[in-house]
Design a protein around this motif. Structure first.
Motif, PDB file in Angstrom:
ATOM      1  N   VAL A 159       0.789  -1.007  -0.108  1.00 34.51           N
ATOM      2  CA  VAL A 159      -0.135  -0.106  -0.065  1.00 34.51           C
ATOM      3  C   VAL A 159       0.965   1.131   0.126  1.00 34.51           C
ATOM      4  CG1 VAL A 159      -1.678   1.330   1.222  1.00 34.51           C
ATOM      5  CG2 VAL A 159      -1.989  -1.117   1.304  1.00 34.51           C
ATOM      6  N   PRO A 160       0.736   2.212  -1.172  1.00 38.62           N
ATOM      7  CA  PRO A 160       1.752   3.338  -0.935  1.00 38.62           C
ATOM      8  C   PRO A 160       1.265   4.230   0.118  1.00 38.62           C
ATOM      9  CG  PRO A 160       0.587   2.903  -2.937  1.00 38.62           C
ATOM     10  CD  PRO A 160      -0.355   2.201  -2.212  1.00 38.62           C
ATOM     11  N   GLY A 161       2.431   4.518   0.962  1.00 37.49           N
ATOM     12  CA  GLY A 161       2.426   5.365   2.090  1.00 37.49           C
ATOM     13  C   GLY A 161       2.528   7.087   2.010  1.00 37.49           C
ATOM     14  N   THR A 215       5.276  -2.636   3.565  1.00 34.47           N
ATOM     15  CA  THR A 215       6.674  -2.181   3.008  1.00 34.47           C
ATOM     16  C   THR A 215       6.829  -1.003   2.107  1.00 34.47           C
ATOM     17  OG1 THR A 215       6.074  -3.358   0.986  1.00 34.47           O
ATOM     18  CG2 THR A 215       7.096  -4.577   2.799  1.00 34.47           C
ATOM     19  N   PHE A 216       5.770  -0.122   1.840  1.00 38.31           N
ATOM     20  CA  PHE A 216       5.770   0.884   1.193  1.00 38.31           C
ATOM     21  C   PHE A 216       5.285   2.386   2.200  1.00 38.31           C
ATOM     22  CE2 PHE A 216       5.236  -0.264  -3.494  1.00 38.31           C
ATOM     23  CZ  PHE A 216       6.597  -1.128  -3.570  1.00 38.31           C
ATOM     24  N   GLY A 217       5.219   2.024   3.531  1.00 37.69           N
ATOM     25  CA  GLY A 217       5.130   3.103   4.325  1.00 37.69           C
ATOM     26  C   GLY A 217       4.021   2.772   5.112  1.00 37.69           C
ATOM     27  N   THR A 218       3.453   4.034   5.605  1.00 39.02           N
ATOM     28  CA  THR A 218       2.471   3.979   6.602  1.00 39.02           C
ATOM     29  C   THR A 218       1.194   4.841   5.697  1.00 39.02           C
ATOM     30  OG1 THR A 218       2.898   6.139   7.606  1.00 39.02           O
ATOM     31  CG2 THR A 218       3.845   4.072   8.521  1.00 39.02           C
ATOM     32  N   TRP A 219      -0.368   4.607   6.600  1.00 39.41           N
ATOM     33  CA  TRP A 219      -1.278   5.299   5.996  1.00 39.41           C
ATOM     34  C   TRP A 219      -2.293   5.134   7.004  1.00 39.41           C
ATOM     35  CZ3 TRP A 219       0.014   0.245   4.568  1.00 39.41           C
ATOM     36  CH2 TRP A 219      -0.748  -0.615   4.854  1.00 39.41           C
ATOM     37  N   SER A 247      -3.194  -6.176  -6.830  1.00 41.75           N
ATOM     38  CA  SER A 247      -3.607  -5.945  -5.242  1.00 41.75           C
ATOM     39  C   SER A 247      -2.444  -4.944  -4.866  1.00 41.75           C
ATOM     40  CB  SER A 247      -3.322  -7.161  -4.642  1.00 41.75           C
ATOM     41  OG  SER A 247      -1.945  -7.812  -4.730  1.00 41.75           O
ATOM     42  N   PHE A 248      -2.960  -4.155  -3.904  1.00 47.09           N
ATOM     43  CA  PHE A 248      -1.907  -3.419  -3.126  1.00 47.09           C
ATOM     44  C   PHE A 248      -1.366  -4.299  -1.924  1.00 47.09           C
ATOM     45  CE2 PHE A 248      -3.450   1.147  -3.847  1.00 47.09           C
ATOM     46  CZ  PHE A 248      -2.588   1.251  -4.873  1.00 47.09           C
ATOM     47  N   VAL A 249      -2.435  -5.101  -1.192  1.00 49.13           N
ATOM     48  CA  VAL A 249      -2.065  -6.151  -0.203  1.00 49.13           C
ATOM     49  C   VAL A 249      -2.613  -7.224  -0.366  1.00 49.13           C
ATOM     50  CG1 VAL A 249      -3.709  -4.598   1.143  1.00 49.13           C
ATOM     51  CG2 VAL A 249      -2.049  -6.309   2.178  1.00 49.13           C
ATOM     52  N   LEU A 250      -2.059  -8.418  -0.248  1.00 48.08           N
ATOM     53  CA  LEU A 250      -2.444  -9.590  -0.443  1.00 48.08           C
ATOM     54  C   LEU A 250      -1.786 -10.752   0.133  1.00 48.08           C
ATOM     55  CD1 LEU A 250      -5.047 -11.302  -2.109  1.00 48.08           C
ATOM     56  CD2 LEU A 250      -3.412 -11.475  -3.829  1.00 48.08           C
ATOM     57  N   GLN A 251      -2.281 -11.444   0.780  1.00 45.86           N
ATOM     58  CA  GLN A 251      -1.282 -12.580   1.787  1.00 45.86           C
ATOM     59  C   GLN A 251      -0.833 -13.777   0.840  1.00 45.86           C
ATOM     60  OE1 GLN A 251      -0.232 -11.554   4.444  1.00 45.86           O
ATOM     61  NE2 GLN A 251      -1.834 -10.629   5.600  1.00 45.86           N
ATOM     62  N   MET A 252       0.112 -13.256  -0.032  1.00 42.04           N
ATOM     63  CA  MET A 252       0.512 -14.424  -0.826  1.00 42.04           C
ATOM     64  C   MET A 252       1.842 -14.651  -0.754  1.00 42.04           C
ATOM     65  SD  MET A 252       0.791 -11.675  -4.302  1.00 42.04           S
ATOM     66  CE  MET A 252       2.196 -10.629  -4.578  1.00 42.04           C
ATOM     67  N   LYS A 253       2.512 -15.434  -1.450  1.00 45.23           N
ATOM     68  CA  LYS A 253       4.145 -15.882  -1.059  1.00 45.23           C
ATOM     69  C   LYS A 253       4.861 -15.000  -1.737  1.00 45.23           C
ATOM     70  CE  LYS A 253       7.338 -19.608  -1.716  1.00 45.23           C
ATOM     71  NZ  LYS A 253       7.499 -21.040  -2.245  1.00 45.23           N
ATOM     72  N   LYS A 255       6.849 -11.396  -2.869  1.00 43.94           N
ATOM     73  CA  LYS A 255       6.656 -10.029  -2.577  1.00 43.94           C
ATOM     74  C   LYS A 255       5.761  -9.299  -3.445  1.00 43.94           C
ATOM     75  CE  LYS A 255       9.581  -6.147  -1.160  1.00 43.94           C
ATOM     76  NZ  LYS A 255      10.973  -5.627  -1.305  1.00 43.94           N
ATOM     77  N   ALA A 256       6.015  -9.578  -4.655  1.00 41.82           N
ATOM     78  CA  ALA A 256       5.481  -8.761  -5.847  1.00 41.82           C
ATOM     79  C   ALA A 256       5.253  -9.547  -7.227  1.00 41.82           C
ATOM     80  CB  ALA A 256       6.047  -7.264  -5.850  1.00 41.82           C
TER      81      ALA A 256
END
Length: 344
Positions: A159-161, A215-219, A247-253, A255-256
């Motif tokens: 998710v972009p922070g 990993t891309f900061g806070t929101w 996805s921005f965030v997805l519990q996959m194996k 990283k991208a």
């Protein structure tokens, strides 16, 4: 010497647009930057070789009369700024997405055609050497009939922070309109923009509203009002299928994942890095292979825009294709929100 201006003094404006324009000062005069934050605009101009900064685009156009303009604002402001630039006779490079709606993209397309001006979008992945080689393999029939295509633009915790990426009112959506749109364009470009019959999609918001850091900061999860992920099926009139996952965030194996796969009845292919493969009597055969993906995509996209604006007959991600992509993005969101297929 052509005059250049940038509207929106953010990260992509500096790292992509200004960075490239600075390499073309034999052809281009960097005259102005526009940003509603006066200090940010002034600092950007000073640091990136632009002569002046403005807080108002209308004043800038009246004063500077630029020939080329980059639009690097939040998505909500693309339409107004593109239309203003075209009205003032400037060639335009607009960041993706083209606009907030398909109707806006269509209006921009029609107005650019009426004015006889270049309107390009920064779908930079299509300018990779990998893309050129896979598209040639497709055009030459090496893949045969491509009946399934899978496009993925996935982040595990991305998710972009910064900026306004979690603000639906300013962006129009989340990963689909930000990163998924790139792989959608890449797939459609290779396939020569086949006619779409039906779009079916589902989106989820399960994680971004209950976490605040990645990993891309806070929101702020209380202000997170975009989707976490979208999964879409696009059926073509020719019987082919395009699957899109983003996805921005997805519990996959992983990283991208940022790639497109093509499945043909003669061979298959993947884009980044480019590879074409098949089997012959049970033997797995590689027909084409690049070891490393071309990372100069942004540079090549900007180069194509500038050269087109200067009169060269080169490929850009043009206004018609931008409209087609925006139309698909809109249909995907519509299907996901209504819970039913959308026919185009």
């Amino acid at each position: 010497m052509k005059k250049v201006a940038i509207i929106g003094a953010g990260q992509v404006a500096e790292k992509v647009h200004a960075a490239y324009y600075l390499t073309r000062t034999a052809d281009l005069e960097l005259v102005a930057v526009v940003d509603p934050d006066e200090k940010r605009g002034a600092d950007f101009a000073t640091q990136n070789g632009f002569a002046r900064s403005y807080v108002d685009a209308g004043t800038m156009f009246a004063t500077e009369k630029p020939d080329l303009v980059s639009i690097c604002t939040p998505n909500r402001f693309h339409f107004d700024n593109v239309m203003m630039a075209l009205r003032h006779g400037a060639a335009v490079m607009c960041e993706k997405p083209p606009a907030m709606t398909a109707n806006e993209a269509k209006t921009m397309r029609d107005f650019a055609a009426e004015k006889g001006l270049t309107l390009a979008y920064d779908f930079h992945h299509r300018f990779a050497t990998d893309m050129t080689e896979v598209k040639r393999a497709y055009a030459d029939g090496m893949l045969g009939e491509v009946y399934v295509t899978k496009a993925k633009a996935l982040r595990r915790s991305g998710v972009p922070g910064w900026g306004s990426f979690t603000n639906k009112a300013l962006q129009g959506g989340g990963p689909l309109i930000d990163i998924g749109i790139h792989m959608l364009d890449a797939a459609m470009y290779v396939l020569d923009f086949p006619k779409v019959k039906k779009v079916t999609a589902k989106m989820f918001q399960k994680i971004g509203t209950k976490k605040s850091e990645g990993t891309f900061g806070t929101w702020d999860p209380a202000k997170y009002d975009v989707e976490d992920a979208v999964f879409a099926f696009i059926e073509f009139e020719n019987g082919g299928l395009l699957e899109l996952e983003t996805s921005f965030v997805l519990q996959m194996k992983d990283k991208a994942v940022l790639n497109v796969e093509f499945f043909g009845d003669e061979a298959g292919a993947t884009l980044f890095p480019a590879e074409v493969y098949t089997d012959r009597a049970g033997e797995l055969v590689t027909l084409l292979k690049r070891d490393v993906a071309d990372e100069e995509r942004h540079v090549k996209s900007m180069e194509a825009f500038v050269n087109r604006a200067l009169g060269a007959d080169v490929m850009v991600a043009d206004a018609e294709q931008g409209y087609q992509i925006q139309r698909l993005i809109e249909a995907i969101y519509e299907s996901a929100e209504k819970g039913e297929s959308v026919y185009l």
